[in-house]
Write a protein that holds these residues in place. Sequence first.
Motif, PDB file in Angstrom:
ATOM      1  N   UNK A 164       6.017 -12.433   7.258  1.00 56.95           N
ATOM      2  CA  UNK A 164       5.769 -11.366   8.237  1.00 56.95           C
ATOM      3  C   UNK A 164       5.253 -10.115   7.519  1.00 56.95           C
ATOM      4  N   UNK A 165       5.835  -9.793   6.384  1.00 62.76           N
ATOM      5  CA  UNK A 165       5.375  -8.631   5.608  1.00 62.76           C
ATOM      6  C   UNK A 165       3.920  -8.825   5.190  1.00 62.76           C
ATOM      7  N   UNK A 166       3.546 -10.035   4.809  1.00 63.36           N
ATOM      8  CA  UNK A 166       2.162 -10.322   4.412  1.00 63.36           C
ATOM      9  C   UNK A 166       1.200 -10.054   5.562  1.00 63.36           C
ATOM     10  N   UNK A 167       1.584 -10.482   6.742  1.00 66.23           N
ATOM     11  CA  UNK A 167       0.755 -10.250   7.926  1.00 66.23           C
ATOM     12  C   UNK A 167       0.602  -8.749   8.177  1.00 66.23           C
ATOM     13  N   UNK A 168       1.698  -8.022   8.074  1.00 67.32           N
ATOM     14  CA  UNK A 168       1.646  -6.578   8.291  1.00 67.32           C
ATOM     15  C   UNK A 168       0.819  -5.873   7.217  1.00 67.32           C
ATOM     16  N   UNK A 169       0.932  -6.317   5.991  1.00 66.64           N
ATOM     17  CA  UNK A 169       0.150  -5.718   4.909  1.00 66.64           C
ATOM     18  C   UNK A 169      -1.341  -5.967   5.103  1.00 66.64           C
ATOM     19  N   UNK A 170      -1.685  -7.119   5.646  1.00 65.35           N
ATOM     20  CA  UNK A 170      -3.096  -7.458   5.894  1.00 65.35           C
ATOM     21  C   UNK A 170      -3.659  -6.729   7.099  1.00 65.35           C
ATOM     22  N   UNK A 171      -2.879  -6.661   8.151  1.00 62.76           N
ATOM     23  CA  UNK A 171      -3.431  -6.234   9.437  1.00 62.76           C
ATOM     24  C   UNK A 171      -3.123  -4.827   9.882  1.00 62.76           C
ATOM     25  N   UNK A 172      -2.379  -4.083   9.085  1.00 62.43           N
ATOM     26  CA  UNK A 172      -2.035  -2.719   9.486  1.00 62.43           C
ATOM     27  C   UNK A 172      -2.200  -1.779   8.297  1.00 62.43           C
ATOM     28  N   UNK A 173      -2.131  -0.514   8.588  1.00 56.77           N
ATOM     29  CA  UNK A 173      -2.144   0.510   7.542  1.00 56.77           C
ATOM     30  C   UNK A 173      -0.760   1.143   7.389  1.00 56.77           C
ATOM     31  N   UNK A 174       0.266   0.430   7.821  1.00 58.15           N
ATOM     32  CA  UNK A 174       1.627   0.951   7.709  1.00 58.15           C
ATOM     33  C   UNK A 174       2.007   1.119   6.243  1.00 58.15           C
ATOM     34  N   UNK A 175       2.768   2.160   5.934  1.00 59.64           N
ATOM     35  CA  UNK A 175       3.246   2.327   4.557  1.00 59.64           C
ATOM     36  C   UNK A 175       4.195   1.194   4.160  1.00 59.64           C
ATOM     37  N   UNK A 176       4.258   0.911   2.871  1.00 57.13           N
ATOM     38  CA  UNK A 176       5.114  -0.158   2.373  1.00 57.13           C
ATOM     39  C   UNK A 176       6.571   0.087   2.753  1.00 57.13           C
ATOM     40  N   UNK A 177       7.010   1.341   2.726  1.00 59.82           N
ATOM     41  CA  UNK A 177       8.390   1.660   3.105  1.00 59.82           C
ATOM     42  C   UNK A 177       8.684   1.212   4.527  1.00 59.82           C
ATOM     43  N   UNK A 178       7.735   1.439   5.428  1.00 63.09           N
ATOM     44  CA  UNK A 178       7.910   1.054   6.830  1.00 63.09           C
ATOM     45  C   UNK A 178       7.940  -0.465   6.972  1.00 63.09           C
ATOM     46  N   UNK A 179       7.021  -1.136   6.292  1.00 63.21           N
ATOM     47  CA  UNK A 179       6.978  -2.602   6.362  1.00 63.21           C
ATOM     48  C   UNK A 179       8.262  -3.198   5.809  1.00 63.21           C
TER      49      UNK A 179
ATOM     50  N   UNK B 234      10.319  -6.127  -5.268  1.00 64.62           N
ATOM     51  CA  UNK B 234      10.784  -7.152  -6.206  1.00 64.62           C
ATOM     52  C   UNK B 234      10.733  -8.535  -5.564  1.00 64.62           C
ATOM     53  N   UNK B 235      11.241  -8.659  -4.349  1.00 59.43           N
ATOM     54  CA  UNK B 235      11.254  -9.950  -3.656  1.00 59.43           C
ATOM     55  C   UNK B 235       9.834 -10.409  -3.335  1.00 59.43           C
ATOM     56  N   UNK B 236       8.986  -9.489  -2.901  1.00 67.87           N
ATOM     57  CA  UNK B 236       7.620  -9.841  -2.550  1.00 67.87           C
ATOM     58  C   UNK B 236       6.860 -10.352  -3.771  1.00 67.87           C
ATOM     59  N   UNK B 237       6.996  -9.649  -4.898  1.00 67.13           N
ATOM     60  CA  UNK B 237       6.293 -10.070  -6.113  1.00 67.13           C
ATOM     61  C   UNK B 237       6.817 -11.407  -6.625  1.00 67.13           C
ATOM     62  N   UNK B 238       8.126 -11.613  -6.547  1.00 67.86           N
ATOM     63  CA  UNK B 238       8.702 -12.875  -6.994  1.00 67.86           C
ATOM     64  C   UNK B 238       8.182 -14.037  -6.142  1.00 67.86           C
ATOM     65  N   UNK B 239       8.006 -13.791  -4.858  1.00 68.63           N
ATOM     66  CA  UNK B 239       7.588 -14.842  -3.931  1.00 68.63           C
ATOM     67  C   UNK B 239       6.074 -15.090  -3.972  1.00 68.63           C
ATOM     68  N   UNK B 240       5.271 -14.025  -4.135  1.00 75.70           N
ATOM     69  CA  UNK B 240       3.814 -14.160  -4.033  1.00 75.70           C
ATOM     70  C   UNK B 240       3.091 -14.032  -5.369  1.00 75.70           C
ATOM     71  N   UNK B 241       3.750 -13.424  -6.347  1.00 75.78           N
ATOM     72  CA  UNK B 241       3.108 -13.225  -7.649  1.00 75.78           C
ATOM     73  C   UNK B 241       2.369 -11.917  -7.782  1.00 75.78           C
ATOM     74  N   UNK B 242       2.292 -11.136  -6.692  1.00 77.41           N
ATOM     75  CA  UNK B 242       1.637  -9.829  -6.735  1.00 77.41           C
ATOM     76  C   UNK B 242       2.493  -8.801  -6.006  1.00 77.41           C
TER      77      UNK B 242
END
Length: 65
Positions: A18-33, A47-55
């Motif tokens: 869900x975070x990936x979708x929001x990062x792609x499709x919105x301009x919401x700040x990372x804190x909000x996402x 930390x969790x996002x990078x561990x899961x996706x590599x970036x």
Amino acid sequence: QSTGQTLHKALLAERIRVASVLLQGTDLPIETISSEVGFSDRSQFCTAFKKHTGVTPSAYAKSKK
């Protein structure tokens, strides 16, 4: 049990998806996402996002826009 994943891992994977979708499709700040997908703070989310996706979330968002 039938998926071979723990409930925690399955939930984490869905939150990252869900975070990936929001990062792609919105301009919401990372804190909000991070808050929207259920993380208590940006650091924990990144930390969790990078561990899961590599970036990092910001690198992911830039590469997808």
